[in-house]
Design an enzyme around this catalytic site. Structure first.
Site, short mmCIF file in Angstrom:
data_model
loop_
_atom_site.label_atom_id
_atom_site.label_comp_id
_atom_site.label_asym_id
_atom_site.label_seq_id
_atom_site.Cartn_x
_atom_site.Cartn_y
_atom_site.Cartn_z
N ASP A 107 0.85 -1.19 0.00
CA ASP A 107 0.00 0.00 0.00
C ASP A 107 0.89 1.24 0.00
OD1 ASP A 107 -2.77 1.28 0.41
OD2 ASP A 107 -1.61 2.11 2.08
N GLU A 131 -2.01 -1.08 -6.00
CA GLU A 131 -3.25 -0.48 -6.48
C GLU A 131 -3.01 0.28 -7.79
OE1 GLU A 131 -6.10 0.89 -2.99
OE2 GLU A 131 -4.06 1.60 -2.64
N CYS A 151 -12.87 -4.02 5.60
CA CYS A 151 -12.27 -4.63 6.79
C CYS A 151 -11.51 -5.88 6.37
CB CYS A 151 -13.35 -4.97 7.81
SG CYS A 151 -12.72 -5.81 9.28
N CYS A 178 -13.38 -9.18 8.50
CA CYS A 178 -14.69 -9.74 8.16
C CYS A 178 -15.15 -9.38 6.76
CB CYS A 178 -15.74 -9.29 9.18
SG CYS A 178 -16.05 -7.51 9.20
N CYS A 192 -13.52 -1.29 12.63
CA CYS A 192 -14.66 -1.97 12.00
C CYS A 192 -15.82 -2.00 12.99
CB CYS A 192 -14.28 -3.38 11.59
SG CYS A 192 -15.61 -4.29 10.78
N CYS A 228 -17.09 -6.21 13.24
CA CYS A 228 -16.37 -7.21 14.04
C CYS A 228 -15.51 -6.59 15.14
CB CYS A 228 -15.50 -8.08 13.13
SG CYS A 228 -14.16 -7.19 12.31
N ASP A 231 -3.30 1.91 6.73
CA ASP A 231 -2.47 1.46 5.63
C ASP A 231 -2.22 -0.04 5.68
OD1 ASP A 231 -2.34 4.10 4.81
OD2 ASP A 231 -0.50 4.49 5.93
#
Length: 263
Positions: free
Chosen positions: A18, A111, A164, A167, A183, A186, A193
């Site tokens: 990332d 990405e 997330c 989950c 999150c 969960c 990052d």
């Protein structure tokens, strides 16, 4: 140039990378993140001083044909040396980073960042340009091929930061100032990052377990056309239907024109 066949030291490793401004690169395999050196920001004070010195000298004027003075040439050369040093330091750091990653990891996931759109933000344009996201991806594309690995580029609209990693729940909004991902489904609390890097790695593992890896194109990106093909003529051709075709053209969301027969 012919190169001998090579194999990464960890050919089975799948690492999500990332890229960011606060931290240049965060990895999904737990290795320490790579700090952003910010070479241009470090030299900005010196560049401002040298630019003021240049502005006080008699420079060239195209309208009147005025030639620059010797002192202007000397001051401009001093300023250019700082710019060249910043570029050389950035290039050296990126080469060391990409060479290490390509030589160690069998699969790297990054990405598809829209850098041209990101630099339109006047508050972040200088920092984004100083990081060199596009150069990192370009070097990873050919170095992974040299080292016997592969580079997988996630889709531009993949919500790596909002999803997330525990989950799979996706947040509707996530402010850029929120550096910790929490999150609500969960209860996972993780660095923003690092969460994005984990999602990138898991995306490739799902792809490998499913329909197979993406097909890279000439610049190292994944193929964005559907598996069935583009279906007809591309959107970069003149905006009218070909002779003998009754296809209807309608404006797309991005302002281009698409053939509705192929949809």
């Amino acid at each position: 140039m012919e190169r001998a066949a090579a194999t990464p030291s960890r050919p089975e490793a799948v690492v999500g990378v990332d890229l960011g401004v606060k931290t240049l690169a965060v990895y999904s395999d737990g290795r320490p993140p790579t700090a952003n050196p910010r070479y241009l920001a470090a030299a900005s004070r010196k560049l401002r001083r040298l630019s003021r010195a240049v502005s006080r000298k008699q420079g060239p004027d195209r309208r009147s044909g005025q030639q620059p003075s010797g002192r202007w040439r000397k001051a401009d050369a001093a300023r250019n040396r700082v710019h060249h040093r910043v570029a050389a330091l950035r290039r050296d750091a990126i080469h060391k980073l990409t060479t290490t990653l390509a030589g160690e990891c069998g699969t790297l996931v990054v990405e598809d960042l829209h850098v041209a759109g990101m630099v339109r933000n006047r508050r972040l344009a200088r920092a984004i340009s100083d990081a060199g996201f596009g150069e990192i991806r370009r070097q990873l594309a050919y170095k992974t091929e040299w080292k016997g690995g592969r580079l997988v580029v996630a889709g531009r609209w993949f919500a790596s930061s909002k999803t997330c990693s525990g989950c799979g729940a996706v947040k509707a909004k996530l402010a850029l100032s929120e550096r910790t991902y929490t999150c609500t489904a969960c209860g996972l609390i993780v660095d923003r990052d690092l969460n994005a890097a984990l999602n990138l790695a898991s995306l490739v593992k799902q792809t490998v377990a499913g329909s197979g890896p993406e097909t890279p194109n000439g610049r190292g990106a994944d193929r964005k056309t559907p598996p069935a093909g583009a279906g007809g003529w591309e959107t970069s051709t003149p905006h009218r239907a070909p002779p003998g075709s009754d296809g209807d053209l309608r404006p797309a969301m991005d302002g281009s024109l698409r053939n509705t027969e192929t949809q």
